[in-house]
Design a protein around this motif. Sequence first.
Motif, PDB file in Angstrom:
ATOM      1  N   VAL A 132       0.868  -1.167   0.000  1.00  0.00           N
ATOM      2  CA  VAL A 132       0.000   0.000   0.000  1.00  0.00           C
ATOM      3  C   VAL A 132       0.906   1.217   0.000  1.00  0.00           C
ATOM      4  O   VAL A 132       1.763   1.343   0.868  1.00  0.00           O
ATOM      5  CB  VAL A 132      -0.894   0.006   1.255  1.00  0.00           C
ATOM      6  CG1 VAL A 132      -1.823   1.193   1.231  1.00  0.00           C
ATOM      7  CG2 VAL A 132      -1.656  -1.288   1.359  1.00  0.00           C
ATOM      8  N   PRO A 133       0.773   2.094  -0.970  1.00  0.00           N
ATOM      9  CA  PRO A 133       1.682   3.250  -0.980  1.00  0.00           C
ATOM     10  C   PRO A 133       1.457   4.104   0.252  1.00  0.00           C
ATOM     11  O   PRO A 133       0.318   4.435   0.576  1.00  0.00           O
ATOM     12  CB  PRO A 133       1.300   3.990  -2.268  1.00  0.00           C
ATOM     13  CG  PRO A 133      -0.022   3.454  -2.656  1.00  0.00           C
ATOM     14  CD  PRO A 133      -0.140   2.078  -2.111  1.00  0.00           C
ATOM     15  N   PRO A 134       2.524   4.434   0.972  1.00  0.00           N
ATOM     16  CA  PRO A 134       2.357   5.263   2.163  1.00  0.00           C
ATOM     17  C   PRO A 134       2.005   6.681   1.787  1.00  0.00           C
ATOM     18  O   PRO A 134       2.259   7.112   0.663  1.00  0.00           O
ATOM     19  CB  PRO A 134       3.721   5.183   2.840  1.00  0.00           C
ATOM     20  CG  PRO A 134       4.658   4.883   1.748  1.00  0.00           C
ATOM     21  CD  PRO A 134       3.914   4.115   0.704  1.00  0.00           C
ATOM     22  N   SER A 135       1.425   7.369   2.729  1.00  0.00           N
ATOM     23  CA  SER A 135       1.004   8.734   2.441  1.00  0.00           C
ATOM     24  C   SER A 135       2.222   9.608   2.199  1.00  0.00           C
ATOM     25  O   SER A 135       3.297   9.368   2.756  1.00  0.00           O
ATOM     26  CB  SER A 135       0.182   9.270   3.602  1.00  0.00           C
ATOM     27  OG  SER A 135       0.901  10.273   4.275  1.00  0.00           O
ATOM     28  N   PRO A 136       2.080  10.618   1.345  1.00  0.00           N
ATOM     29  CA  PRO A 136       3.238  11.495   1.052  1.00  0.00           C
ATOM     30  C   PRO A 136       3.777  12.169   2.304  1.00  0.00           C
ATOM     31  O   PRO A 136       4.977  12.425   2.391  1.00  0.00           O
ATOM     32  CB  PRO A 136       2.679  12.520   0.072  1.00  0.00           C
ATOM     33  CG  PRO A 136       1.327  12.076  -0.287  1.00  0.00           C
ATOM     34  CD  PRO A 136       0.893  10.961   0.581  1.00  0.00           C
ATOM     35  N   VAL A 137       2.897  12.408   3.276  1.00  0.00           N
ATOM     36  CA  VAL A 137       3.369  13.062   4.504  1.00  0.00           C
ATOM     37  C   VAL A 137       4.376  12.156   5.200  1.00  0.00           C
ATOM     38  O   VAL A 137       5.470  12.578   5.596  1.00  0.00           O
ATOM     39  CB  VAL A 137       2.176  13.362   5.427  1.00  0.00           C
ATOM     40  CG1 VAL A 137       2.659  13.995   6.703  1.00  0.00           C
ATOM     41  CG2 VAL A 137       1.178  14.256   4.730  1.00  0.00           C
ATOM     42  N   VAL A 138       3.996  10.861   5.334  1.00  0.00           N
ATOM     43  CA  VAL A 138       4.886   9.927   6.015  1.00  0.00           C
ATOM     44  C   VAL A 138       6.206   9.835   5.266  1.00  0.00           C
ATOM     45  O   VAL A 138       7.295   9.879   5.866  1.00  0.00           O
ATOM     46  CB  VAL A 138       4.202   8.550   6.125  1.00  0.00           C
ATOM     47  CG1 VAL A 138       5.155   7.538   6.701  1.00  0.00           C
ATOM     48  CG2 VAL A 138       2.948   8.645   6.952  1.00  0.00           C
ATOM     49  N   THR A 139       6.125   9.706   3.938  1.00  0.00           N
ATOM     50  CA  THR A 139       7.348   9.593   3.149  1.00  0.00           C
ATOM     51  C   THR A 139       8.242  10.802   3.363  1.00  0.00           C
ATOM     52  O   THR A 139       9.452  10.667   3.569  1.00  0.00           O
ATOM     53  CB  THR A 139       6.977   9.474   1.662  1.00  0.00           C
ATOM     54  OG1 THR A 139       5.935   8.531   1.546  1.00  0.00           O
ATOM     55  CG2 THR A 139       8.156   9.054   0.850  1.00  0.00           C
ATOM     56  N   PHE A 140       7.626  11.981   3.337  1.00  0.00           N
ATOM     57  CA  PHE A 140       8.424  13.205   3.474  1.00  0.00           C
ATOM     58  C   PHE A 140       9.087  13.255   4.841  1.00  0.00           C
ATOM     59  O   PHE A 140      10.281  13.552   4.960  1.00  0.00           O
ATOM     60  CB  PHE A 140       7.519  14.424   3.265  1.00  0.00           C
ATOM     61  CG  PHE A 140       8.235  15.721   3.469  1.00  0.00           C
ATOM     62  CD1 PHE A 140       9.093  16.208   2.496  1.00  0.00           C
ATOM     63  CD2 PHE A 140       8.067  16.447   4.641  1.00  0.00           C
ATOM     64  CE1 PHE A 140       9.755  17.399   2.683  1.00  0.00           C
ATOM     65  CE2 PHE A 140       8.736  17.635   4.834  1.00  0.00           C
ATOM     66  CZ  PHE A 140       9.576  18.106   3.849  1.00  0.00           C
ATOM     67  N   ILE A 141       8.308  12.934   5.884  1.00  0.00           N
ATOM     68  CA  ILE A 141       8.873  13.013   7.244  1.00  0.00           C
ATOM     69  C   ILE A 141      10.026  12.028   7.386  1.00  0.00           C
ATOM     70  O   ILE A 141      11.081  12.351   7.958  1.00  0.00           O
ATOM     71  CB  ILE A 141       7.778  12.737   8.294  1.00  0.00           C
ATOM     72  CG1 ILE A 141       6.716  13.821   8.252  1.00  0.00           C
ATOM     73  CG2 ILE A 141       8.385  12.653   9.679  1.00  0.00           C
ATOM     74  CD1 ILE A 141       7.156  15.159   8.753  1.00  0.00           C
ATOM     75  N   VAL A 184       8.851   2.311   4.924  1.00  0.00           N
ATOM     76  CA  VAL A 184       8.133   3.444   4.346  1.00  0.00           C
ATOM     77  C   VAL A 184       8.537   3.661   2.895  1.00  0.00           C
ATOM     78  O   VAL A 184       7.684   3.833   2.019  1.00  0.00           O
ATOM     79  CB  VAL A 184       8.387   4.719   5.181  1.00  0.00           C
ATOM     80  CG1 VAL A 184       7.786   5.914   4.501  1.00  0.00           C
ATOM     81  CG2 VAL A 184       7.806   4.538   6.566  1.00  0.00           C
ATOM     82  N   LEU A 185       9.818   3.649   2.602  1.00  0.00           N
ATOM     83  CA  LEU A 185      10.281   3.959   1.253  1.00  0.00           C
ATOM     84  C   LEU A 185      10.492   2.705   0.416  1.00  0.00           C
ATOM     85  O   LEU A 185      10.842   2.802  -0.747  1.00  0.00           O
ATOM     86  CB  LEU A 185      11.586   4.759   1.306  1.00  0.00           C
ATOM     87  CG  LEU A 185      11.516   6.067   2.094  1.00  0.00           C
ATOM     88  CD1 LEU A 185      12.846   6.755   2.078  1.00  0.00           C
ATOM     89  CD2 LEU A 185      10.449   6.961   1.528  1.00  0.00           C
TER      90      LEU A 185
END
Lengths: 266, 119
Positions: A132-141, A184-185
Amino acid sequence: MRERLAGALAVAMALPMLAVVTVLPRVGSPDAPVHTHVASRYLARGPAEGGAENLVTAVLLNYRGLDTFGEVVVIFTALAAAMAVLLAMGGQNDPSSRSPGANAHGTRADGSPAHGKPAHGEPMDEPPPASVPPSPVVTFIVRLVAPFIAMFGLWVIVTGHRTPGGGLQGAAILAAMFILVAMVLGTASARSLLPGRSLPWLQAAGPLAFFGVGLLGAVLTGFALGYPVDPALHLLRELMLVGVEVGIGVGGALIFASLFLALESP
Amino acid sequence: MTVQVLGANMDYAAIVVLFCIGLYVVVAKSNLIKKLIGLNIMETAVFAFIVTAGMVEGGDAPILGPDAHAPFASPISHALVLTGIVVAVSTTALALAIILRIHREYGTLEVDELRQMDG
């Protein structure tokens, strides 16, 4: 039935242990044997003899260095054994070897209803989504904090003889950063963090650093894993301690990361 | 009398309870992952016991420095627990690898079902 027997066993084990608890020294009492034997000597002379203000590090690397050497060899051996168990798994995609796996969710094999939505009442033929692609917020953090976590881990490793920390604590922080990135990535970008060709050597960095420093100590003091106590060699001793810490830290972090990758389903 | 002494050593008593919870999980549960979790609970209880034994009333961490003040907790118990944690991690990793392999080969983690397959 088994639950009752297990409960009875647990109670039967608890009673004698509680009886022993009543005769143990009071918690925190300063004249308990644990404080009056070698511990008082370590506290009095640790920094001078052990070369580390953090007395836990002094005990680990100097007074009981051989123990820690063994411990480092144990985690390296665990990695080798885990890899051997998992890599010897020939034909894991061979359908015949998975034939009993019709109930691939073995935890539910007792027929208890799969808790949750009715949509899952269907047979388990359809595999869960691969990712499931993680949310962009999580990826960015995660992208933002990962370098800082790595820096903190290295700091804990390198200053472990003065401040709370040390090789294995820093290794745990670095490995946690690696697992966070992998989750996450994606495993691919986490794998790119690992060194390529030198990985097996760096996984053995803990035992190798101990061996090298122990040999140097043998040359300097006549004892394997000895550290020079001469004040003139103060800097050398500190370098030896930091060298062992870095070996344990880097090797430990890579071993934990490799264990995570090995255990992750291919 | 006994209860009073137990109350004074409440920390140890709680650790004994934790240890026995882990023992119960190891024996009662049939799922291998749950057994491994129980084993880890038992290990945690042992580590807590050793660290508690090394504690001293009003003690500081055994890290000497300019603003450190006596009394200090025993450094030996901390060092022993650190070694123990690493060994626990190693055994857990190896056990997980073996469990993963069992799941691949047999498709189940329940000890009862595995026992029936045997033979």
